[in-house]
Scaffold this motif. Structure first.
Motif, mmCIF file in Angstrom:
data_model
loop_
_atom_site.group_PDB
_atom_site.id
_atom_site.type_symbol
_atom_site.label_atom_id
_atom_site.label_comp_id
_atom_site.label_asym_id
_atom_site.label_seq_id
_atom_site.Cartn_x
_atom_site.Cartn_y
_atom_site.Cartn_z
ATOM 1 N N VAL A 66 29.252 41.870 131.896
ATOM 2 C CA VAL A 66 28.105 42.663 132.327
ATOM 3 C C VAL A 66 26.881 42.312 131.471
ATOM 4 O O VAL A 66 25.764 42.197 131.994
ATOM 5 N N ASN A 67 27.068 42.115 130.178
ATOM 6 C CA ASN A 67 25.957 41.698 129.305
ATOM 7 C C ASN A 67 25.330 40.397 129.807
ATOM 8 O O ASN A 67 24.103 40.272 129.857
ATOM 9 N N ARG A 68 26.177 39.441 130.167
ATOM 10 C CA ARG A 68 25.645 38.163 130.673
ATOM 11 C C ARG A 68 24.864 38.350 131.965
ATOM 12 O O ARG A 68 23.804 37.752 132.157
ATOM 13 N N GLU A 69 25.406 39.191 132.856
ATOM 14 C CA GLU A 69 24.727 39.427 134.133
ATOM 15 C C GLU A 69 23.390 40.143 133.914
ATOM 16 O O GLU A 69 22.398 39.812 134.552
ATOM 17 N N MET A 70 23.369 41.113 133.026
ATOM 18 C CA MET A 70 22.122 41.830 132.742
ATOM 19 C C MET A 70 21.104 40.920 132.053
ATOM 20 O O MET A 70 19.906 41.012 132.326
ATOM 21 N N ALA A 71 21.568 40.050 131.188
ATOM 22 C CA ALA A 71 20.661 39.128 130.494
ATOM 23 C C ALA A 71 20.012 38.153 131.476
ATOM 24 O O ALA A 71 18.866 37.731 131.266
ATOM 25 N N LYS A 72 20.722 37.804 132.547
ATOM 26 C CA LYS A 72 20.135 36.931 133.566
ATOM 27 C C LYS A 72 18.982 37.639 134.284
ATOM 28 O O LYS A 72 17.997 37.028 134.650
ATOM 29 N N ARG A 73 19.136 38.935 134.495
ATOM 30 C CA ARG A 73 18.135 39.689 135.242
ATOM 31 C C ARG A 73 17.016 40.255 134.367
ATOM 32 O O ARG A 73 15.937 40.552 134.851
ATOM 33 N N LEU A 74 17.316 40.449 133.086
ATOM 34 C CA LEU A 74 16.331 41.005 132.155
ATOM 35 C C LEU A 74 16.208 40.104 130.928
ATOM 36 O O LEU A 74 16.563 40.502 129.817
ATOM 37 N N PRO A 75 15.701 38.902 131.101
ATOM 38 C CA PRO A 75 15.653 37.971 129.969
ATOM 39 C C PRO A 75 14.748 38.491 128.852
ATOM 40 O O PRO A 75 13.696 39.082 129.101
ATOM 41 N N GLY A 76 15.204 38.306 127.626
ATOM 42 C CA GLY A 76 14.426 38.695 126.463
ATOM 43 C C GLY A 76 14.534 40.161 126.086
ATOM 44 O O GLY A 76 13.951 40.584 125.096
#
Length: 125
Positions: free
Chosen positions: A58-68
């Motif tokens: 989930v962290n990886r998926e969220m990082a794709k959508r909310l970079p930085g």
């Protein structure tokens, strides 16, 4: 012929020697299995390891959508609004197929409680 009669008679005599034990409960056509003891420690370990893998996915998926951005609070919203079966599914899909893991995460985020949680996190960020 005498031998057969002798063996038959011996069988009947021996069969009469067996003590009959009355059944303690009425017999049923299908025996019921004894309930399995509930696992204590292994399932807790499995649950926590599954949650950890799912959290990483989930962290990886969220990082794709909310970079930085710090995605940990968003991930908490998803993890806290998912069932153990869904977390297990996300964990297994994240290892094998990240595309279907993304759709599973999106499904959870669309739930009212999860989307409210995400909105609160976004308002404080």
């Amino acid at each position: 012929m005498r031998l057969i009669l002798s063996l038959g008679a011996a069988s009947l005599i021996l069969a009469g020697c067996v003590a009959r034990v009355p059944p303690s409960q009425p017999s049923s056509p299908i025996p019921t299995p004894a309930p399995a003891p509930a696992p204590s420690q292994p399932s807790t370990t499995l649950d926590s390891s599954t949650r950890a893998v799912a959290r990483d996915v989930v962290n990886r998926e969220m990082a794709k959508r909310l970079p930085g951005r710090n995605v940990a609070p968003y991930t908490d919203c998803v993890i806290n609004n998912a069932s153990m079966a869904e977390l297990s599914d996300i964990a297994s899909r994240g290892v094998n197929d990240s595309g279907s893991a993304a759709s599973s995460v999106a499904t959870i985020v669309q739930r009212p409680a999860a989307s409210q949680c995400v909105a609160k996190v976004a308002a404080t960020a």
